[in-house]
Structures are given as C-alpha cells and as structure tokens.
Enzyme design. Sequence first.
Site, PDB file in Angstrom:
ATOM      1  N   HIS A  70      -7.972  -5.227  -1.114  1.00 21.66           N
ATOM      2  CA  HIS A  70      -6.718  -4.614  -0.664  1.00 21.66           C
ATOM      3  C   HIS A  70      -6.157  -5.303   0.583  1.00 21.66           C
ATOM      4  O   HIS A  70      -5.000  -5.088   0.934  1.00 21.66           O
ATOM      5  CB  HIS A  70      -6.947  -3.127  -0.391  1.00 21.66           C
ATOM      6  CG  HIS A  70      -5.687  -2.321  -0.280  1.00 21.66           C
ATOM      7  ND1 HIS A  70      -4.756  -2.239  -1.295  1.00 21.66           N
ATOM      8  CD2 HIS A  70      -5.193  -1.560   0.743  1.00 21.66           C
ATOM      9  CE1 HIS A  70      -3.754  -1.456  -0.918  1.00 21.66           C
ATOM     10  NE2 HIS A  70      -3.991  -1.036   0.312  1.00 21.66           N
ATOM     11  N   SER A 109       0.841  -1.189   0.000  1.00 24.32           N
ATOM     12  CA  SER A 109       0.000   0.000   0.000  1.00 24.32           C
ATOM     13  C   SER A 109       0.886   1.253   0.000  1.00 24.32           C
ATOM     14  O   SER A 109       1.729   1.389  -0.881  1.00 24.32           O
ATOM     15  CB  SER A 109      -0.967  -0.052   1.187  1.00 24.32           C
ATOM     16  OG  SER A 109      -2.025   0.854   1.039  1.00 24.32           O
ATOM     17  N   ASP A 123      -8.733  -4.651  -6.530  1.00 32.88           N
ATOM     18  CA  ASP A 123      -8.033  -3.671  -5.694  1.00 32.88           C
ATOM     19  C   ASP A 123      -7.914  -2.366  -6.473  1.00 32.88           C
ATOM     20  O   ASP A 123      -7.060  -2.218  -7.351  1.00 32.88           O
ATOM     21  CB  ASP A 123      -6.653  -4.185  -5.290  1.00 32.88           C
ATOM     22  CG  ASP A 123      -5.969  -3.274  -4.277  1.00 32.88           C
ATOM     23  OD1 ASP A 123      -6.529  -2.207  -3.956  1.00 32.88           O
ATOM     24  OD2 ASP A 123      -4.871  -3.631  -3.798  1.00 32.88           O
TER      25      ASP A 123
END
Length: 217
Positions: A197, A129, A184
């Site tokens: 995610h 991320s 995602d």
Amino acid sequence: MSLRSLFVAGLATLALAVPAPQIQARQGMSSNELESGPCRDVTFIFARGSTEQGNMGLIVGPGVCSSLKKDLGSDKVACQGVGGAYTAQLAPNFLSQNTNQASINAATDMFDLANTKCPNTKIVAGGYSQGSAVIDNTIQALGSDLKAKVKGVVLFGFTRNVADKGQIPGYPKDQTKIYCAVGDMVCVNTLIITPAHLTYGADAGDAAKFLASKVQE
C-alpha cells in the site's frame, strides 16, 4: 482482532518501517495553487491518504504534481490538495462510502472553485487510499457540466475498487486509471494495510503521463 484494529495496527507497523527522513518530509506536503495562485491551463486536485499530513500527503500526490508540471510545463499546471474538513482521519474508512460526507464536500468545494474561478481550466484529479474514495464519491455527485470538465482521474490503492467494479460510476472508464499494487489488500475489499500500500510513488510518473494525455486530447 477486529478489522478496524488490523487497519490501525497495519498503519502503525508501516509507519515504523518508513525511514526517518521520509517521516519528517511528511510534515509539509501541501499545495494551494488553485486557492492562492493564478488560473492555469490545467488544475490538478488531489486527496491524500489516511494519516498523511499537509493536503497532498507524501506517498504519491506530490510526485504526480511534479511529474505533471514536468510533462506540461510548470506554468501550465496548478496543484491543489484537498484540505479543510478532509482531515484524513482513520475512522471514516469504515463508513459505507469509505469516507465521510464532510470530506466529500471539501473536495467538491475544490472542483467548484476550479470551475468558477478558472472556467477555462482543464481539471484532472487523483486520490490515494481514503483519498481515492473521496475523489470517487465527489466525481459521482458532480453536475453533468462540471463533470464534463474533469478530463482524467487517477486513483491509487482504491478502497472502493471492488464496490465500484474498478471504475467511477457515471464517469468515463477510459478517462480513469486505477493503480492497485500486487498484494495491496485495500484493493480487494478489505482495510488490511500491507507494505504494498506504500508503493504508489513509483506510479506517479505514469499517472502524470496518463493525465497529460487526457488534457491534450
């Protein structure tokens, strides 16, 4: 609703969906084997995702570390999370680099430490991320000699996947593996958080095998 509001709301919704034991486990996921331990053959540097605790997070970092130790030997691998000025706050995601310079500097310090403290170690790295942006930007800015010591990189939920065209600019594409789960939205140039995610823990073993293959070349 603004994009930032969607991002925060998405994280909040997903946090409610995470089982309580998993939330509790997030409190202490840190590894400082480079900073505090002896030099090892391989050093794994990892940057966690936004809001994750410790310096390794929970979703995928610890899993890659443990799998890499299983593949190469626990006494052969040092795992080091990026902490310090990288506090994994939400706001830096909205900057042009999808993180801030202080976070990039914190990661750079870990690469520099691996190079100076353990000049013979083979460096591998990963990020999830916001942490994927931290590692991406850090490696781009490394000097050529140090960059050559980075044998492999794995990026999960890559926030700069579109901006950087599925690679780390200036770093060998065959030494990079990017994991972007179906659904995602972070991987398609938005900061909208969906359940996909949170799925990258399932890729930890495969990522470790990829990194192990690169240090064995």
